[in-house]
Design an enzyme around this catalytic site. Structure first.
Site, PDB file in Angstrom:
ATOM      1  N   LYS A 156       0.829  -1.558  -0.074  1.00  0.00           N
ATOM      2  CA  LYS A 156      -0.147  -0.083  -0.146  1.00  0.00           C
ATOM      3  C   LYS A 156       0.868   1.256  -0.090  1.00  0.00           C
ATOM      4  CE  LYS A 156       0.414   1.190   4.305  1.00  0.00           C
ATOM      5  NZ  LYS A 156       1.490   1.559   4.334  1.00  0.00           N
ATOM      6  N   VAL A 211      10.727  -5.144   3.546  1.00  0.00           N
ATOM      7  CA  VAL A 211      10.337  -5.049   4.573  1.00  0.00           C
ATOM      8  C   VAL A 211      10.984  -4.144   5.578  1.00  0.00           C
ATOM      9  CG1 VAL A 211      10.792  -6.422   7.061  1.00  0.00           C
ATOM     10  CG2 VAL A 211      10.498  -7.032   4.607  1.00  0.00           C
ATOM     11  N   ASP A 223      -2.620  -1.547  10.201  1.00  0.00           N
ATOM     12  CA  ASP A 223      -2.806  -1.326   8.508  1.00  0.00           C
ATOM     13  C   ASP A 223      -3.262  -2.317   7.973  1.00  0.00           C
ATOM     14  OD1 ASP A 223      -2.000   1.027   7.956  1.00  0.00           O
ATOM     15  OD2 ASP A 223       0.114   0.305   7.853  1.00  0.00           O
TER      16      ASP A 223
HETATM   17  P1  ATP Z   1       3.676   0.186   8.404  1.00  0.00           P
HETATM   18  O1  ATP Z   1       3.500   0.504   7.237  1.00  0.00           O
HETATM   19  O2  ATP Z   1       2.226  -0.664   8.455  1.00  0.00           O
HETATM   20  O3  ATP Z   1       4.192  -0.027   9.566  1.00  0.00           O
HETATM   21  P2  ATP Z   1       5.756  -1.501   7.142  1.00  0.00           P
HETATM   22  O4  ATP Z   1       5.776  -1.408   5.985  1.00  0.00           O
HETATM   23  O5  ATP Z   1       6.604   0.123   7.833  1.00  0.00           O
HETATM   24  O6  ATP Z   1       4.493  -1.982   7.907  1.00  0.00           O
HETATM   25  P3  ATP Z   1       7.068  -4.191   6.967  1.00  0.00           P
HETATM   26  O7  ATP Z   1       6.842  -4.544   6.323  1.00  0.00           O
HETATM   27  O8  ATP Z   1       5.146  -4.997   7.195  1.00  0.00           O
HETATM   28  O9  ATP Z   1       6.513  -2.950   7.813  1.00  0.00           O
HETATM   29  O10 ATP Z   1       7.460  -4.612   8.903  1.00  0.00           O
HETATM   30  C1  ATP Z   1       7.080  -4.422  10.169  1.00  0.00           C
HETATM   31  C2  ATP Z   1       8.009  -5.182  11.132  1.00  0.00           C
HETATM   32  O11 ATP Z   1       6.788  -6.182  11.101  1.00  0.00           O
HETATM   33  C3  ATP Z   1       9.245  -5.746  10.758  1.00  0.00           C
HETATM   34  O12 ATP Z   1      10.384  -6.266  12.169  1.00  0.00           O
HETATM   35  C4  ATP Z   1       9.311  -7.341  10.780  1.00  0.00           C
HETATM   36  O13 ATP Z   1      10.122  -8.016  11.258  1.00  0.00           O
HETATM   37  C5  ATP Z   1       8.385  -7.870  10.831  1.00  0.00           C
HETATM   38  N1  ATP Z   1       7.007  -9.096   9.835  1.00  0.00           N
HETATM   39  C6  ATP Z   1       6.350  -9.609  10.524  1.00  0.00           C
HETATM   40  N2  ATP Z   1       6.258 -10.784   9.538  1.00  0.00           N
HETATM   41  C7  ATP Z   1       5.763  -9.754   9.066  1.00  0.00           C
HETATM   42  C8  ATP Z   1       5.785 -10.214   7.678  1.00  0.00           C
HETATM   43  N3  ATP Z   1       5.139 -11.396   6.887  1.00  0.00           N
HETATM   44  N4  ATP Z   1       5.986  -9.534   6.248  1.00  0.00           N
HETATM   45  C9  ATP Z   1       7.015  -8.072   6.256  1.00  0.00           C
HETATM   46  N5  ATP Z   1       7.011  -8.250   7.768  1.00  0.00           N
HETATM   47  C10 ATP Z   1       7.005  -9.131   9.191  1.00  0.00           C
END
Ligand code: ATP
Length: 285
Positions: A10, A96, A137
């Protein structure tokens, strides 16, 4: 039984937090859209066990109860009172901890996929309610179509399709902890974007009105720690983008333009500057 489910990333076209609730949770006012950069989740039932197991091709992800996909399966199994093992394999494409909601989207995809496999016929509203237990989210990601997101993340108002637009997305080589950024929010000091006007732009299918009113209240906080964010934005704008901003709590930066040829030019310019760059567009599940 097995099923492959798509989990799109997203972007926040608009991100604001109007206030903080008494229990310490944040009120959100966001406009989110899903894009053609996705993880793929293979869900398989395992009749010989009642364990949930998660595998991932990414070296960075936990494969235990910390994985948001694992948490989604656990919540679903409890709600539907199932006695079955579930194996989840995540083919990771979304960077991630990037502000692209990858973990939340994986969790939402697991909820949608299990709903289909077990023919539980839960409504999207119900899946979103289950998902809110995991992350703010997840409810949006259950819908994965351009929406206004408010409340603690659970009030989803789907919006009309966006006008034709292209996104160039760049993930700088830095990690940002969302909880750390959220703790820095001081509501009196936030630079609130005009979400109602952005909403009008989307409802009127008016590209220019959308561009003029995009904004992310968290951007000044994250960029105060990471100068790469401002540098990337400036490079995107000088390469011809109509607008550029951070997504979520960062560090990913994206820009918008109306034509493929201009998007390619920006993509090429940013690729020499940043390792992870994507050219994509809005998608609707
Ligand atoms: P948001 O914008 O919702 O905060 P993000 O894009 O910044 O999310 P994610 O990629 O969702 O971040 O990862 C956030 C944390 O979640 C990381 O520390 C990661 O290790 C953990 N995590 C747990 N499960 C997952 C998964 N399936 N995919 C990605 N990260 C994950």
């Amino acid at each position: 039984m097995k099923l492959i489910v798509k989990a799109p990333a997203k972007l926040n076209l608009g991100l604001d937090s109007p206030f903080i609730h008494n229990d310490g949770s944040l009120e959100w006012n966001m406009i989110m859209t899903s894009i053609g950069l996705s993880d793929y989740i293979l869900i398989e039932t395992n009749e010989h066990s009642n364990q949930i197991q998660v595998f991932s091709d990414s070296g960075f992800l936990p494969e235990d109860g910390r994985n948001l996909a694992f948490q989604a399966a656990k919540i679903f199994v409890k709600e539907a009172q199932l006695d079955v093992g579930i194996n989840i394999s995540i083919e990771k494409h979304i960077p991630v901890a990037a502000g692209l909601g990858g973990g939340s989207s994986d969790a939402a995809a697991v909820l949608r996929g299990l709903n289909e496999i077990f023919e539980t016929n839960y409504s999207l509203e119900k899946l979103a309610r289950l998902g809110l237990q995991i992350d703010s989210d997840v409810p949006y990601c259950v819908y994965s179509k351009t929406s206004l997101v408010s409340g603690r993340g659970e009030i989803i108002t789907p919006l009309p399709k966006l006008p034709k637009m292209k996104f160039v997305i760049a993930k700088p080589d830095i990690s940002v902890s969302t909880p750390r950024i959220l703790k820095k929010i001081k509501h009196s000091e936030l630079d609130h974007p005009n979400i109602p006007q952005l909403l009008t732009g989307i409802n009127e299918h008016n590209y220019q009105e959308i561009i003029n009113n995009m904004g992310n209240a968290l951007e000044p906080i994250t960029s105060s720690y990471h100068s790469q964010i401002t540098a990337l934005k400036q490079r995107m704008l000088s390469s011809g983008a109509d607008v550029a901003q951070m997504s979520g709590s960062g560090p990913t930066v994206f820009c918008v333009c109306s034509t493929e040829s201009r998007a390619k030019r920006i993509y090429n310019s940013i690729s020499g500057f940043c390792n992870e760059v994507y050219l994509t567009q809005p998608i609707y599940l």
